[in-house]
Every structure is written in C-alpha cells, then in structure tokens.
Motif scaffolding. Structure first.
Motif, PDB file in Angstrom:
ATOM      1  N   LYS A  89       0.832  -1.316  -0.036  1.00 32.66           N
ATOM      2  CA  LYS A  89      -0.017  -0.104  -0.012  1.00 32.66           C
ATOM      3  C   LYS A  89       0.849   1.186  -0.078  1.00 32.66           C
ATOM      4  CE  LYS A  89      -4.006  -2.301   2.267  1.00 32.66           C
ATOM      5  NZ  LYS A  89      -4.620  -2.408   3.226  1.00 32.66           N
ATOM      6  N   LYS A  90       1.964   1.152   0.814  1.00 32.00           N
ATOM      7  CA  LYS A  90       2.696   2.402   0.907  1.00 32.00           C
ATOM      8  C   LYS A  90       3.557   2.444  -0.372  1.00 32.00           C
ATOM      9  CE  LYS A  90       3.551   3.273   5.904  1.00 32.00           C
ATOM     10  NZ  LYS A  90       4.487   3.230   6.864  1.00 32.00           N
ATOM     11  N   ARG A  91       3.912   1.171  -1.117  1.00 38.91           N
ATOM     12  CA  ARG A  91       4.796   1.568  -2.315  1.00 38.91           C
ATOM     13  C   ARG A  91       3.817   1.955  -3.323  1.00 38.91           C
ATOM     14  NH1 ARG A  91       8.526  -2.678  -4.966  1.00 38.91           N
ATOM     15  NH2 ARG A  91       9.239  -3.010  -2.848  1.00 38.91           N
ATOM     16  N   ALA A  92       2.451   1.712  -3.392  1.00 37.09           N
ATOM     17  CA  ALA A  92       1.579   2.054  -4.251  1.00 37.09           C
ATOM     18  C   ALA A  92       1.486   3.923  -4.112  1.00 37.09           C
ATOM     19  CB  ALA A  92       0.158   1.404  -4.300  1.00 37.09           C
ATOM     20  N   GLN A  93       1.356   4.196  -2.965  1.00 42.31           N
ATOM     21  CA  GLN A  93       1.303   5.711  -2.705  1.00 42.31           C
ATOM     22  C   GLN A  93       2.503   6.415  -2.869  1.00 42.31           C
ATOM     23  OE1 GLN A  93       0.621   5.117   1.674  1.00 42.31           O
ATOM     24  NE2 GLN A  93      -1.608   5.580   1.498  1.00 42.31           N
ATOM     25  N   VAL A  94       3.693   5.822  -2.809  1.00 46.08           N
ATOM     26  CA  VAL A  94       4.894   6.350  -3.254  1.00 46.08           C
ATOM     27  C   VAL A  94       4.908   6.586  -4.793  1.00 46.08           C
ATOM     28  CG1 VAL A  94       7.354   6.081  -3.617  1.00 46.08           C
ATOM     29  CG2 VAL A  94       6.354   5.742  -1.307  1.00 46.08           C
ATOM     30  N   ARG A  95       4.476   5.642  -5.468  1.00 46.95           N
ATOM     31  CA  ARG A  95       4.536   5.693  -6.874  1.00 46.95           C
ATOM     32  C   ARG A  95       3.347   6.623  -7.294  1.00 46.95           C
ATOM     33  NH1 ARG A  95       5.271  -0.845  -7.445  1.00 46.95           N
ATOM     34  NH2 ARG A  95       7.449  -0.741  -8.229  1.00 46.95           N
ATOM     35  N   MET A  96       2.345   6.526  -6.863  1.00 45.77           N
ATOM     36  CA  MET A  96       1.301   7.461  -6.911  1.00 45.77           C
ATOM     37  C   MET A  96       1.604   8.943  -7.035  1.00 45.77           C
ATOM     38  SD  MET A  96      -2.433   7.940  -5.118  1.00 45.77           S
ATOM     39  CE  MET A  96      -1.797   8.542  -3.573  1.00 45.77           C
ATOM     40  N   ILE A  97       2.358   9.341  -5.911  1.00 42.62           N
ATOM     41  CA  ILE A  97       2.753  10.796  -5.631  1.00 42.62           C
ATOM     42  C   ILE A  97       3.835  11.147  -6.608  1.00 42.62           C
ATOM     43  CG2 ILE A  97       4.414  12.496  -4.112  1.00 42.62           C
ATOM     44  CD1 ILE A  97       2.706  10.470  -1.808  1.00 42.62           C
ATOM     45  N   ALA A  98       4.814  10.088  -6.943  1.00 45.21           N
ATOM     46  CA  ALA A  98       6.008  10.251  -7.999  1.00 45.21           C
ATOM     47  C   ALA A  98       5.384  10.717  -9.332  1.00 45.21           C
ATOM     48  CB  ALA A  98       6.782   9.108  -8.276  1.00 45.21           C
ATOM     49  N   ASP A  99       4.132   9.857  -9.718  1.00 43.92           N
ATOM     50  CA  ASP A  99       3.567  10.108 -11.079  1.00 43.92           C
ATOM     51  C   ASP A  99       2.954  11.197 -10.926  1.00 43.92           C
ATOM     52  OD1 ASP A  99       4.545   7.710 -12.582  1.00 43.92           O
ATOM     53  OD2 ASP A  99       2.833   6.514 -11.813  1.00 43.92           O
ATOM     54  N   HIS A 100       2.190  11.546 -10.125  1.00 46.10           N
ATOM     55  CA  HIS A 100       1.616  12.817  -9.773  1.00 46.10           C
ATOM     56  C   HIS A 100       2.392  13.957 -10.190  1.00 46.10           C
ATOM     57  CE1 HIS A 100      -1.475  15.843  -8.584  1.00 46.10           C
ATOM     58  NE2 HIS A 100      -0.560  16.486  -7.890  1.00 46.10           N
ATOM     59  N   ILE A 101       3.895  14.074  -9.762  1.00 55.02           N
ATOM     60  CA  ILE A 101       4.619  15.215 -10.005  1.00 55.02           C
ATOM     61  C   ILE A 101       5.332  14.874 -11.388  1.00 55.02           C
ATOM     62  CG2 ILE A 101       6.931  16.065  -9.517  1.00 55.02           C
ATOM     63  CD1 ILE A 101       6.012  15.254  -6.506  1.00 55.02           C
ATOM     64  N   VAL A 102       5.752  13.701 -11.793  1.00 53.98           N
ATOM     65  CA  VAL A 102       6.623  13.538 -12.843  1.00 53.98           C
ATOM     66  C   VAL A 102       5.534  13.660 -14.210  1.00 53.98           C
ATOM     67  CG1 VAL A 102       8.327  12.470 -11.885  1.00 53.98           C
ATOM     68  CG2 VAL A 102       6.755  11.079 -13.111  1.00 53.98           C
ATOM     69  N   SER A 103       4.203  13.232 -14.000  1.00 54.71           N
ATOM     70  CA  SER A 103       3.300  13.243 -15.365  1.00 54.71           C
ATOM     71  C   SER A 103       2.344  14.240 -15.265  1.00 54.71           C
ATOM     72  CB  SER A 103       2.685  11.967 -15.153  1.00 54.71           C
ATOM     73  OG  SER A 103       3.514  10.757 -15.372  1.00 54.71           O
ATOM     74  N   GLY A 104       2.106  14.582 -14.090  1.00 53.56           N
ATOM     75  CA  GLY A 104       0.913  15.644 -13.775  1.00 53.56           C
ATOM     76  C   GLY A 104       1.373  17.079 -13.679  1.00 53.56           C
ATOM     77  N   ILE A 105       2.511  17.395 -13.305  1.00 56.11           N
ATOM     78  CA  ILE A 105       2.991  18.649 -13.183  1.00 56.11           C
ATOM     79  C   ILE A 105       4.113  19.132 -13.750  1.00 56.11           C
ATOM     80  CG2 ILE A 105       3.680  20.589 -11.428  1.00 56.11           C
ATOM     81  CD1 ILE A 105       2.503  18.617  -9.063  1.00 56.11           C
ATOM     82  N   GLN A 106       5.415  18.529 -13.588  1.00 57.08           N
ATOM     83  CA  GLN A 106       6.529  19.109 -14.237  1.00 57.08           C
ATOM     84  C   GLN A 106       6.464  18.948 -15.862  1.00 57.08           C
ATOM     85  OE1 GLN A 106       9.131  17.390 -16.177  1.00 57.08           O
ATOM     86  NE2 GLN A 106      10.317  19.161 -16.128  1.00 57.08           N
ATOM     87  N   PRO A 107       5.732  17.972 -16.609  1.00 55.22           N
ATOM     88  CA  PRO A 107       5.933  18.325 -18.048  1.00 55.22           C
ATOM     89  C   PRO A 107       5.197  19.470 -18.279  1.00 55.22           C
ATOM     90  CG  PRO A 107       5.226  15.902 -17.495  1.00 55.22           C
ATOM     91  CD  PRO A 107       5.355  16.911 -16.509  1.00 55.22           C
ATOM     92  N   LEU A 108       4.301  20.078 -17.607  1.00 58.11           N
ATOM     93  CA  LEU A 108       3.419  21.139 -18.168  1.00 58.11           C
ATOM     94  C   LEU A 108       4.320  22.406 -17.961  1.00 58.11           C
ATOM     95  CD1 LEU A 108       0.017  20.196 -16.550  1.00 58.11           C
ATOM     96  CD2 LEU A 108       0.732  19.992 -19.090  1.00 58.11           C
ATOM     97  N   GLN A 109       5.042  22.406 -17.229  1.00 57.86           N
ATOM     98  CA  GLN A 109       6.019  23.814 -17.032  1.00 57.86           C
ATOM     99  C   GLN A 109       7.238  23.484 -17.434  1.00 57.86           C
ATOM    100  OE1 GLN A 109       8.067  23.282 -13.034  1.00 57.86           O
ATOM    101  NE2 GLN A 109       8.601  22.605 -14.776  1.00 57.86           N
ATOM    102  N   ASN A 110       7.416  22.544 -18.376  1.00 63.15           N
ATOM    103  CA  ASN A 110       9.004  22.079 -18.938  1.00 63.15           C
ATOM    104  C   ASN A 110       9.443  23.254 -19.952  1.00 63.15           C
ATOM    105  OD1 ASN A 110      11.435  20.683 -18.943  1.00 63.15           O
ATOM    106  ND2 ASN A 110      10.632  18.824 -20.060  1.00 63.15           N
ATOM    107  N   LEU A 111      10.570  23.180 -19.970  1.00 61.80           N
ATOM    108  CA  LEU A 111      11.339  24.170 -21.088  1.00 61.80           C
ATOM    109  C   LEU A 111      10.954  24.228 -22.522  1.00 61.80           C
ATOM    110  CD1 LEU A 111      13.705  26.591 -21.181  1.00 61.80           C
ATOM    111  CD2 LEU A 111      15.071  24.711 -21.761  1.00 61.80           C
TER     112      LEU A 111
END
Length: 210
Positions: A89-111
C-alpha cells in the motif's frame, strides 16, 4: 556510471539524489539546455538519448533515459537504502505521488512547453504548479509522516524536492501548501539532497553557486 545532467533540470536532480542516497559515484557530463540553442539537440547527445532530454545514465553497459526508469533500475540493482517501501500500500502511494509530479505537474511547465507560451510563460507555469500542488497537499495530508510517505525517504521525495525548487523559481506562493513545505524543508537538511542540489553542481554558473 556516466550521468548526463543539467544543473537546473529537476528530472536530473531526482537521479542525482538517488545516486547520492545509494552511494554510487559517477562522472558527470553537463548538457546545457540553453547554450548553443540547447546542447541536448546535438547529434552527439541524440545518440545518447533520442528524446533529446536530460537525464541519461550510462551504467552496467546500458544507457537509460527517463528519471523514474533510471531510479527504478538503481532500486532493482542496488536496493540499499531502499526508495520503495516493502508494504504494497505504501509502495503504491509512493508511486502515485511520484507519478503525480513527473506526469501531472513537471511536463506542463517544462522548458520545451514554456518556449511555446511566449510572454505568458510565468503565469502558465504558476497555474500548472499551483493546481498540481493543491492536489499534492491534499494527498500528503493522508500519506505523510516525516517525509512524503511515512518516515522513510522514498522515490516520492526525490520528485517532490526538485518540483518545489521549480515552484520557487517561478515564484509560486507556497503559503497554501504547508505539508509540501514542511516535507521539503526536512528533506533539504539531508546530505544526499544537499550534494545533489542545483547550486552545487560542476555546471552551476558562478552567480548561482551556494
């Protein structure tokens, strides 16, 4: 190992943290994303990573790109200290948060995206990060201990710190995100996050060095 990195790249920073935490020494090849129209577009670098993005890591006879793919490989081959919890469960939460940032936030504000936005780039980046952080703050209120998921540093934390740095660079008001801010502060006190920091890299310009 050889890491192709740009000091300010948040994706490169994630990998630098993982390498530091796991005690893996490496040679760094700087790829300046702004100089010469962007060194990532050179034929030489395209041979390393056809996506023409940093980071890329040459290790164990293979070349890997995409920060999370690199970090997963390091986790699979050099599991100590672990960056994914053993509890599913914790492992899934870690992946969820990582994906949230690397897919859901960072690419939208990338150079590459900001270049298309012209004069609106600051406003665009602020809006993308703020909407992502609103969700992240809510998620972390359920998952966080000392760090993003419980009290152990995880892959989620490797994504969180560089994204907060981006937020600060784009002058996002961090007031509404106290949990994000608290975790970021705790992580920045750790040695692996300090040595991998953009202000400490071989290719950091003199005026930005800490």
């Amino acid at each position: 190992p050889i890491l192709y990195s740009y000091f300010r790249s948040s994706c490169s920073w994630r990998v630098r943290i993982a390498l530091a935490l796991k005690g893996i020494s490496y040679d760094l090849v700087p790829v300046n994303l702004l100089k010469d129209g962007g060194q990532q577009f050179s034929a030489e670098f395209k041979a390393v990573n056809p996506m023409q993005q940093v980071p890329a890591l040459k290790i164990d006879g293979i070349t890997l790109s995409q920060s999370l793919a690199i970090i997963h490989y390091l986790e699979d081959t050099r599991p100590n200290p672990r960056l994914l919890p053993q509890d599913p469960k914790k492992r899934a939460q870690v992946r969820m948060i990582a994906d949230h940032i690397v897919s859901g936030i960072q690419p939208l504000q990338n150079l590459s995206v900001l270049k298309q936005m012209g004069e609106k780039k600051m406003e665009w980046a602020q809006n993308c990060i703020a909407s992502g952080f609103q969700a992240l703050e809510q998620i972390l209120q359920h998952t966080a201990g000392r760090y993003s998921v419980g009290d152990e540093v995880s892959m989620a934390d490797l994504c969180l710190v560089p994204q907060v740095s981006n937020a600060e660079r784009f002058r996002v008001d961090m007031g509404p995100y106290p949990t994000v801010t608290r975790i970021n502060k705790a992580l920045l006190a750790l040695e692996a996050f300090k040595v991998s920091h953009p202000s400490q890299q071989p290719d950091t310009p003199a005026e930005l060095r800490a």
